[in-house]
Write a protein that holds these residues in place. Sequence first.
Motif, PDB file in Angstrom:
ATOM      1  N   ASN A  60     -45.582 -22.654   1.643  1.00 33.12           N
ATOM      2  CA  ASN A  60     -46.538 -22.884   2.723  1.00 33.12           C
ATOM      3  C   ASN A  60     -45.866 -23.657   3.861  1.00 33.12           C
ATOM      4  N   ARG A  61     -45.645 -22.985   4.972  1.00 31.44           N
ATOM      5  CA  ARG A  61     -45.018 -23.641   6.133  1.00 31.44           C
ATOM      6  C   ARG A  61     -45.933 -24.701   6.744  1.00 31.44           C
ATOM      7  N   GLU A  62     -47.212 -24.612   6.478  1.00 34.66           N
ATOM      8  CA  GLU A  62     -48.154 -25.616   6.999  1.00 34.66           C
ATOM      9  C   GLU A  62     -47.923 -26.962   6.317  1.00 34.66           C
ATOM     10  N   GLU A  63     -47.531 -26.923   5.043  1.00 35.57           N
ATOM     11  CA  GLU A  63     -47.285 -28.168   4.292  1.00 35.57           C
ATOM     12  C   GLU A  63     -45.898 -28.727   4.574  1.00 35.57           C
ATOM     13  N   GLU A  64     -44.901 -27.845   4.573  1.00 39.03           N
ATOM     14  CA  GLU A  64     -43.532 -28.297   4.820  1.00 39.03           C
ATOM     15  C   GLU A  64     -42.782 -27.257   5.629  1.00 39.03           C
ATOM     16  N   ASP A  65     -42.127 -27.719   6.691  1.00 39.63           N
ATOM     17  CA  ASP A  65     -41.303 -26.824   7.482  1.00 39.63           C
ATOM     18  C   ASP A  65     -39.953 -26.707   6.784  1.00 39.63           C
ATOM     19  N   TYR A  66     -39.385 -25.512   6.777  1.00 39.80           N
ATOM     20  CA  TYR A  66     -38.102 -25.299   6.119  1.00 39.80           C
ATOM     21  C   TYR A  66     -37.338 -24.206   6.834  1.00 39.80           C
ATOM     22  N   GLU A  67     -36.052 -24.178   6.568  1.00 39.80           N
ATOM     23  CA  GLU A  67     -35.181 -23.109   7.058  1.00 39.80           C
ATOM     24  C   GLU A  67     -34.720 -22.349   5.824  1.00 39.80           C
ATOM     25  N   LEU A  68     -34.761 -21.018   5.866  1.00 39.95           N
ATOM     26  CA  LEU A  68     -34.433 -20.211   4.702  1.00 39.95           C
ATOM     27  C   LEU A  68     -33.312 -19.237   5.026  1.00 39.95           C
ATOM     28  N   GLU A  69     -32.316 -19.205   4.141  1.00 38.65           N
ATOM     29  CA  GLU A  69     -31.197 -18.270   4.271  1.00 38.65           C
ATOM     30  C   GLU A  69     -31.008 -17.594   2.917  1.00 38.65           C
ATOM     31  N   VAL A  70     -31.058 -16.278   2.894  1.00 38.25           N
ATOM     32  CA  VAL A  70     -30.857 -15.509   1.663  1.00 38.25           C
ATOM     33  C   VAL A  70     -29.679 -14.580   1.895  1.00 38.25           C
ATOM     34  N   GLY A  71     -28.727 -14.602   0.959  1.00 40.63           N
ATOM     35  CA  GLY A  71     -27.557 -13.749   1.109  1.00 40.63           C
ATOM     36  C   GLY A  71     -26.885 -13.483  -0.214  1.00 40.63           C
ATOM     37  N   SER A  72     -25.760 -12.803  -0.130  1.00 39.96           N
ATOM     38  CA  SER A  72     -25.002 -12.476  -1.336  1.00 39.96           C
ATOM     39  C   SER A  72     -23.924 -13.523  -1.557  1.00 39.96           C
ATOM     40  N   ALA A  73     -23.481 -13.599  -2.803  1.00 40.46           N
ATOM     41  CA  ALA A  73     -22.350 -14.466  -3.107  1.00 40.46           C
ATOM     42  C   ALA A  73     -21.167 -13.921  -2.319  1.00 40.46           C
ATOM     43  N   GLY A  74     -20.489 -14.756  -1.595  1.00 44.77           N
ATOM     44  CA  GLY A  74     -19.440 -14.309  -0.683  1.00 44.77           C
ATOM     45  C   GLY A  74     -18.250 -13.685  -1.373  1.00 44.77           C
ATOM     46  N   ILE A  75     -17.764 -12.588  -0.814  1.00 40.93           N
ATOM     47  CA  ILE A  75     -16.548 -11.962  -1.310  1.00 40.93           C
ATOM     48  C   ILE A  75     -15.403 -12.937  -1.068  1.00 40.93           C
TER      49      ILE A  75
END
Length: 155
Positions: A60-75
Motif C-alpha cells: 500500500n503506497r498510501e501507508e509507505e512510499d517505496y521505490e521498487l526495482e525487479v530484475g534478473s540476477a546479473g550475468i
Amino acid sequence: MIEKKTVCQIVEEWLEGKDYFLVEVTVSPDDKIVVEIDHAEGVWIEDCVELSRFIESKLNREEEDYELEVGSAGIGQPFKVLQQYYIHIGQEVEVLTGDGRKLAGILKDADEEKFTVGVQKKVKPEGSKRPKLVEEDETFTYEQIKYTKYLISFK
C-alpha cells in the motif's frame, strides 16, 4: 519501513508454479526494494514487469512510499543461491578460492554441501618432453570460495 520478509512472501506467492526462483531481496532503510529472480533459460522483461505489478498490488503506497526495482540476477555476477549452481551445470564458470586462486572450468556437479569444476591443467607425463593438457576435477565446499560466477563465452 517495509519488511524484507513481507516482500519475500509476496515474491514467493508470485513464483508458485513458475520455473523462476528468487535470488535475493534487499530493502534499504529508505524503502528502496530490489528483487532479483533467475531462470534456467534467462529472465524475460515481461515477467519482471508482471512481478513488479504483483508486488505493487500487495503493498500500500498510501501507508509507505517505496521505490521498487525487479530484475534478473546479473550475468557475470557471483552466484548467490544454490539453484544458480544447478542451472549452470555443464557451463563454464569462474571460481575464486578463499586462498586467492582463480580457476575457470566446466561446472560438473553441485549439491547442498559442495560443487565440482573440471579444470584444464598442463601436466608433464613421465618420460614426455612436453606437458599435455588434461582435465582434472576440483571439488569445493561453498565455505572454501569467495565466489563462483558464470563465464560468458562467445564461441
